[in-house]
Design a protein around this motif. Sequence first.
Motif, PDB file in Angstrom:
ATOM      1  N   GLY A 209       0.815  -1.224   0.000  1.00  0.00           N
ATOM      2  CA  GLY A 209       0.000   0.000   0.000  1.00  0.00           C
ATOM      3  C   GLY A 209       0.841   1.264   0.000  1.00  0.00           C
ATOM      4  N   ASP A 210       2.093   1.156   0.476  1.00  0.00           N
ATOM      5  CA  ASP A 210       2.989   2.334   0.498  1.00  0.00           C
ATOM      6  C   ASP A 210       3.626   2.589  -0.869  1.00  0.00           C
ATOM      7  N   ASP A 211       3.443   1.654  -1.809  1.00  0.00           N
ATOM      8  CA  ASP A 211       4.087   1.784  -3.124  1.00  0.00           C
ATOM      9  C   ASP A 211       3.576   3.032  -3.844  1.00  0.00           C
TER      10      ASP A 211
ATOM     11  N   TRP B 146      12.147  15.627  -2.445  1.00  0.00           N
ATOM     12  CA  TRP B 146      11.573  15.397  -1.113  1.00  0.00           C
ATOM     13  C   TRP B 146      11.581  13.918  -0.723  1.00  0.00           C
ATOM     14  N   PHE B 147      11.627  13.033  -1.707  1.00  0.00           N
ATOM     15  CA  PHE B 147      11.702  11.600  -1.414  1.00  0.00           C
ATOM     16  C   PHE B 147      13.104  11.160  -1.784  1.00  0.00           C
ATOM     17  N   ARG B 148      13.889  10.812  -0.799  1.00  0.00           N
ATOM     18  CA  ARG B 148      15.329  10.633  -0.999  1.00  0.00           C
ATOM     19  C   ARG B 148      15.664   9.247  -1.540  1.00  0.00           C
ATOM     20  N   LEU B 149      16.125   9.244  -2.772  1.00  0.00           N
ATOM     21  CA  LEU B 149      16.529   7.986  -3.403  1.00  0.00           C
ATOM     22  C   LEU B 149      18.047   7.971  -3.524  1.00  0.00           C
TER      23      LEU B 149
ATOM     24  N   PHE C  57      -0.237   8.469   0.111  1.00  0.00           N
ATOM     25  CA  PHE C  57       0.438   8.089   1.354  1.00  0.00           C
ATOM     26  C   PHE C  57       1.837   8.696   1.510  1.00  0.00           C
ATOM     27  N   GLN C  58       2.670   8.606   0.478  1.00  0.00           N
ATOM     28  CA  GLN C  58       4.043   9.110   0.642  1.00  0.00           C
ATOM     29  C   GLN C  58       4.076  10.638   0.736  1.00  0.00           C
ATOM     30  N   ASP C  59       3.078  11.292   0.165  1.00  0.00           N
ATOM     31  CA  ASP C  59       2.948  12.741   0.326  1.00  0.00           C
ATOM     32  C   ASP C  59       2.734  13.032   1.818  1.00  0.00           C
TER      33      ASP C  59
END
Length: 309
Positions: free
Chosen positions: A38-40, A90-93, A152-154
Motif C-alpha cells: 500500500g505504500d508503493d 523530497w523523497f530521498r533515493l 500516502f508518501q505525500d
Amino acid sequence: MSRGLVVALSGGVGGAKLALGLSRILPLDELLVVANTGDDFEHLGLTICPDIDTLTYVLAGLDNTEQGWGRRDETWSFMATIASVGGADWFRLGDRDLALHVERTRRLRAGETLTEITSDITHRLGVKSRILPMSDDPVRTRVLTDSGWIDFQDYFVRQQCRPVVRKLEFDGAPKARPQPDVIEALAGKVRAIVICPSNPFISIEPILAVPGMRAAIETCDAPVVAISPIVGGTAVKGPTAKMLQELGLTVSSASVAKRYGDLLDGYIVDHGDSQGIPGKVHVTPTLMKTVADKEVLARSTLAFADSLT
Ligand code: FO1
C-alpha cells in the motif's frame, strides 16, 4: 521434520526487524513474509516499493540501520543532481537504491509481475527467505486529511506525517487479487501466522483489505499471533501513536488488539502494556535493538504460537 510454514505479515521498519529474527531462527523454507504494498507509489517515473525494499535490504544485511529504510553505504549524487536541475528531492533515493527502482520499473513495464521481480532481486541480493507482495495488482494507500485526500508518501515523507488523519483508504484494493502463492501457502501446512509489530492502519490493514486475504487467514488452522507496535504506551517509531489519537482511539496495545479483533488467537505485548486486552496475552520485552533481541522475540513469538495449538 518441518512443523509447517511461518507466514509473517509485515510493513517496513518494525516488521522487518522481526522478520529478520524469524529468518535467523527458522530453516530457509519455513518462512514466508507477506509484504504490504500500500505504500508503493510512482515517483520520477519509477515504481517504488518501500516495504518490499526495506524487507529485502534488512534480510540481505544491506540495510541502513540508522534510517530504517534504504541501503547502507549509500551515496547521494543522484539526489543532489536532480535538486540542482529543479527536480523533486523530497523523497530521498540513494544512488544504490535507485538502481533497484530503475530495474524493477523496467521489468514491470516489460510485463513481469512484482512477485517475479521481487523473487529474482531478493535471490540475487542473497535473501534466503521468501518475500511476496500482498498482491501483484497496484494498491495505493490514501489519507484523508483536513485539506482532502492525499497520497500516502505525500503524507508520510513530504509532509512528515503532520496532517491530521481522518480516514484511510486503499485505492485499488477492492479489485486486487491476492498473491496466489500466499493463498496457496495459507491453505497448506502452516505453523503460525505472525502479524509483525507494524503500524496496523498503514501496514497490516492494506494486506487484510486485499479480497480473500482475511478469509484465507481466518480459514487457516494455524494460530494468528500479533506483536503490539506500542511499547511503554507509545509507538516505537513512526506515526502509529499519532494516528491512534487522531482516529479517536486510545494510544495503547489494547486499541491495536481491538482493531485486529477476532482475527487474533494471541497477542504479544511488552511489560506494562497488557491492560485491557482480552484473550491470550504473552508479556515479554518487544523492543528489538540488537540482532539478539530480534531472535529472542522471534523465538518467544513462535513458542507462544505453538502453545496455542
Ligand atoms: N522515508 C522518509 O522518511 N524519507 C525519505 O526520503 C524516504 C525515502 C525512501 C526511499 C526508498 C524507500 O524504499 C523508502 C524510503 N523511505 C523514506 C521510507 C518509506 O517511505 C516509509 O518508511 C514507508 O513507506 C513506511 O513504512
